[in-house]
Design a protein around this motif. Structure first.
Motif, PDB file in Angstrom:
ATOM      1  N   LYS A  22       0.703  -1.400   0.111  1.00  0.00           N
ATOM      2  CA  LYS A  22      -0.326   0.159   0.153  1.00  0.00           C
ATOM      3  C   LYS A  22       0.481   1.352   0.139  1.00  0.00           C
ATOM      4  O   LYS A  22       0.706   2.149  -0.729  1.00  0.00           O
ATOM      5  CB  LYS A  22      -0.861  -0.525   1.627  1.00  0.00           C
ATOM      6  CG  LYS A  22      -2.078  -1.151   1.308  1.00  0.00           C
ATOM      7  CD  LYS A  22      -2.898  -1.336   2.588  1.00  0.00           C
ATOM      8  CE  LYS A  22      -3.204   0.487   2.712  1.00  0.00           C
ATOM      9  NZ  LYS A  22      -4.401  -0.101   4.506  1.00  0.00           N
ATOM     10  N   GLU A  23       2.395   0.867   0.713  1.00  0.00           N
ATOM     11  CA  GLU A  23       2.544   2.206   1.000  1.00  0.00           C
ATOM     12  C   GLU A  23       3.517   2.816  -0.038  1.00  0.00           C
ATOM     13  O   GLU A  23       3.252   3.406  -0.877  1.00  0.00           O
ATOM     14  CB  GLU A  23       3.576   2.430   2.364  1.00  0.00           C
ATOM     15  CG  GLU A  23       2.691   2.318   3.496  1.00  0.00           C
ATOM     16  CD  GLU A  23       3.120   2.401   4.973  1.00  0.00           C
ATOM     17  OE1 GLU A  23       4.210   2.954   4.698  1.00  0.00           O
ATOM     18  OE2 GLU A  23       2.597   2.251   6.047  1.00  0.00           O
ATOM     19  N   TYR A  46      -0.768   0.448  -7.298  1.00  0.00           N
ATOM     20  CA  TYR A  46      -1.917   0.535  -6.518  1.00  0.00           C
ATOM     21  C   TYR A  46      -2.372  -0.873  -6.044  1.00  0.00           C
ATOM     22  O   TYR A  46      -3.137  -1.134  -6.347  1.00  0.00           O
ATOM     23  CB  TYR A  46      -3.327   1.233  -6.658  1.00  0.00           C
ATOM     24  CG  TYR A  46      -4.259   1.047  -5.996  1.00  0.00           C
ATOM     25  CD1 TYR A  46      -4.406   2.347  -4.959  1.00  0.00           C
ATOM     26  CD2 TYR A  46      -5.790   0.861  -6.458  1.00  0.00           C
ATOM     27  CE1 TYR A  46      -5.190   2.447  -3.809  1.00  0.00           C
ATOM     28  CE2 TYR A  46      -6.480   0.770  -5.382  1.00  0.00           C
ATOM     29  CZ  TYR A  46      -6.200   1.711  -4.356  1.00  0.00           C
ATOM     30  OH  TYR A  46      -7.292   2.254  -3.259  1.00  0.00           O
ATOM     31  N   TYR A  47      -2.516  -0.924  -4.775  1.00  0.00           N
ATOM     32  CA  TYR A  47      -2.701  -2.096  -3.626  1.00  0.00           C
ATOM     33  C   TYR A  47      -4.885  -1.917  -3.276  1.00  0.00           C
ATOM     34  O   TYR A  47      -4.911  -0.850  -2.175  1.00  0.00           O
ATOM     35  CB  TYR A  47      -2.295  -2.531  -2.601  1.00  0.00           C
ATOM     36  CG  TYR A  47      -2.843  -3.626  -2.514  1.00  0.00           C
ATOM     37  CD1 TYR A  47      -2.520  -5.034  -2.250  1.00  0.00           C
ATOM     38  CD2 TYR A  47      -3.523  -3.521  -0.623  1.00  0.00           C
ATOM     39  CE1 TYR A  47      -3.001  -6.067  -1.166  1.00  0.00           C
ATOM     40  CE2 TYR A  47      -4.336  -5.051  -0.015  1.00  0.00           C
ATOM     41  CZ  TYR A  47      -3.753  -6.227  -0.228  1.00  0.00           C
ATOM     42  OH  TYR A  47      -4.539  -7.136  -0.537  1.00  0.00           O
ATOM     43  N   CYS A  48      -5.536  -2.799  -3.713  1.00  0.00           N
ATOM     44  CA  CYS A  48      -6.750  -2.435  -3.571  1.00  0.00           C
ATOM     45  C   CYS A  48      -7.649  -3.522  -1.849  1.00  0.00           C
ATOM     46  O   CYS A  48      -7.477  -4.348  -2.574  1.00  0.00           O
ATOM     47  CB  CYS A  48      -7.717  -2.438  -4.635  1.00  0.00           C
ATOM     48  SG  CYS A  48      -9.681  -2.997  -4.291  1.00  0.00           S
ATOM     49  N   GLU A  49      -7.614  -2.805  -0.877  1.00  0.00           N
ATOM     50  CA  GLU A  49      -7.378  -3.795   0.315  1.00  0.00           C
ATOM     51  C   GLU A  49      -8.560  -4.487  -0.340  1.00  0.00           C
ATOM     52  O   GLU A  49      -9.136  -5.414   0.194  1.00  0.00           O
ATOM     53  CB  GLU A  49      -7.771  -2.727   1.144  1.00  0.00           C
ATOM     54  CG  GLU A  49      -6.242  -3.047   1.708  1.00  0.00           C
ATOM     55  CD  GLU A  49      -6.247  -1.812   3.381  1.00  0.00           C
ATOM     56  OE1 GLU A  49      -6.386  -2.637   4.267  1.00  0.00           O
ATOM     57  OE2 GLU A  49      -6.637  -1.012   2.387  1.00  0.00           O
ATOM     58  N   GLU A  50      -9.992  -4.335  -0.861  1.00  0.00           N
ATOM     59  CA  GLU A  50     -11.131  -4.291  -0.788  1.00  0.00           C
ATOM     60  C   GLU A  50     -11.594  -6.144  -1.618  1.00  0.00           C
ATOM     61  O   GLU A  50     -11.571  -6.698  -1.540  1.00  0.00           O
ATOM     62  CB  GLU A  50     -12.031  -3.793  -2.079  1.00  0.00           C
ATOM     63  CG  GLU A  50     -12.686  -2.217  -1.042  1.00  0.00           C
ATOM     64  CD  GLU A  50     -11.763  -0.680  -1.126  1.00  0.00           C
ATOM     65  OE1 GLU A  50     -10.609  -1.423  -2.268  1.00  0.00           O
ATOM     66  OE2 GLU A  50     -11.620  -0.607   0.172  1.00  0.00           O
ATOM     67  N   ASP A  51     -10.515  -5.551  -2.344  1.00  0.00           N
ATOM     68  CA  ASP A  51     -10.127  -7.091  -3.421  1.00  0.00           C
ATOM     69  C   ASP A  51      -8.943  -7.806  -3.365  1.00  0.00           C
ATOM     70  O   ASP A  51      -8.797  -8.878  -3.966  1.00  0.00           O
ATOM     71  CB  ASP A  51     -10.694  -7.048  -4.778  1.00  0.00           C
ATOM     72  CG  ASP A  51     -10.038  -6.071  -5.688  1.00  0.00           C
ATOM     73  OD1 ASP A  51      -9.006  -5.718  -5.029  1.00  0.00           O
ATOM     74  OD2 ASP A  51     -10.240  -5.557  -6.799  1.00  0.00           O
ATOM     75  N   LYS A 117      -6.766   6.662  -7.455  1.00  0.00           N
ATOM     76  CA  LYS A 117      -6.423   5.993  -6.223  1.00  0.00           C
ATOM     77  C   LYS A 117      -4.570   6.068  -6.892  1.00  0.00           C
ATOM     78  O   LYS A 117      -4.072   6.059  -5.880  1.00  0.00           O
ATOM     79  CB  LYS A 117      -6.616   5.062  -5.990  1.00  0.00           C
ATOM     80  CG  LYS A 117      -8.502   4.911  -5.457  1.00  0.00           C
ATOM     81  CD  LYS A 117      -9.327   3.953  -5.614  1.00  0.00           C
ATOM     82  CE  LYS A 117     -10.375   3.591  -5.088  1.00  0.00           C
ATOM     83  NZ  LYS A 117     -11.453   2.603  -4.809  1.00  0.00           N
ATOM     84  N   LEU A 118      -4.230   5.426  -7.349  1.00  0.00           N
ATOM     85  CA  LEU A 118      -3.060   5.671  -8.310  1.00  0.00           C
ATOM     86  C   LEU A 118      -2.845   6.980  -7.733  1.00  0.00           C
ATOM     87  O   LEU A 118      -1.328   7.067  -7.740  1.00  0.00           O
ATOM     88  CB  LEU A 118      -2.587   4.314  -9.028  1.00  0.00           C
ATOM     89  CG  LEU A 118      -1.536   4.384 -10.075  1.00  0.00           C
ATOM     90  CD1 LEU A 118      -1.010   3.820  -8.623  1.00  0.00           C
ATOM     91  CD2 LEU A 118      -1.062   3.772 -11.360  1.00  0.00           C
ATOM     92  N   LEU A 145      -3.218  -8.012 -11.103  1.00  0.00           N
ATOM     93  CA  LEU A 145      -2.309  -9.144 -10.808  1.00  0.00           C
ATOM     94  C   LEU A 145      -3.336  -9.486  -9.363  1.00  0.00           C
ATOM     95  O   LEU A 145      -3.223  -8.943  -8.828  1.00  0.00           O
ATOM     96  CB  LEU A 145      -1.199  -8.794  -9.991  1.00  0.00           C
ATOM     97  CG  LEU A 145       0.317  -9.741  -9.933  1.00  0.00           C
ATOM     98  CD1 LEU A 145       0.395 -10.779 -10.911  1.00  0.00           C
ATOM     99  CD2 LEU A 145       0.907  -9.930  -9.004  1.00  0.00           C
ATOM    100  N   VAL A 146      -3.863 -10.269 -10.261  1.00  0.00           N
ATOM    101  CA  VAL A 146      -4.338 -11.141  -8.836  1.00  0.00           C
ATOM    102  C   VAL A 146      -3.708 -12.530  -7.999  1.00  0.00           C
ATOM    103  O   VAL A 146      -2.986 -13.220  -8.936  1.00  0.00           O
ATOM    104  CB  VAL A 146      -5.682 -12.398  -9.819  1.00  0.00           C
ATOM    105  CG1 VAL A 146      -6.777 -12.860  -8.480  1.00  0.00           C
ATOM    106  CG2 VAL A 146      -6.590 -11.433 -10.495  1.00  0.00           C
TER     107      VAL A 146
END
Length: 158
Positions: A22-23, A46-51, A117-118, A145-146
């Motif tokens: 995230k950081e 960008y790391y998405c916490e939701e998914d 967001k990015l 990237l999943v």
């Protein structure tokens, strides 16, 4: 399928790994390139916490895109700036490696949302962000990237 870390005492928790993702603004995405040579490139994420996915933006053509279309497996490595312990010269660096599969994002609204967001990782200038999205958004390829496996560790350079 994925290997356990040999130096398990240096392993970071999942929460520490996510904090770094995230950081930190960028890392190295590696894919299987031409003639099966590894192809790694520095890239913003960008790391998405939701998914739980990592998102990247790109142009629509090039070596990276061709490689991802041929083979959807990839890895992404990111590391922090490190720190020095009192009286030591060596850096202590935390790094994370994520292994997973690439998926192309087609939904334009989602692409613009993730692009915003990015962008906030680099600037809070909303006028600039909206101008860039309006100008470049229609030509932007967004992919994720999943994660299938993630590991992190702290390493001392000494």
């Amino acid at each position: 399928m994925f290997r356990d870390m040999m130096r398990f005492k240096q392993q970071l928790t999942k929460e520490e790994c996510i904090k770094i993702l995230k950081e930190e603004p960028r890392g190295v995405l590696s894919v299987l390139g031409d003639d099966d040579y590894p192809y790694g490139m520095p890239i913003n994420q960008y790391y998405c916490e939701e998914d739980g996915k990592l998102y990247f933006h790109s142009g629509r053509k090039g070596h990276k895109i061709d490689a991802m279309k041929r083979h959807d497996k990839a890895s992404f490595c990111v590391y922090d700036n490190g720190f020095r312990r009192e009286g030591e010269w060596a850096l202590n660096i935390k790094s994370v490696i994520v292994f997973g599969r690439i998926e192309i994002i087609e939904d334009r609204d989602k692409i613009y949302d993730i692009a915003r967001k990015l962008s906030y990782k680099f600037t809070d200038d909303e006028t600039y962000i909206e101008k860039e999205i309006k100008h470049s958004g229609p030509r932007t390829l967004m992919f994720a990237l999943v994660p299938e496996y993630m590991t992190g560790k702290i390493v001392n350079e000494a």
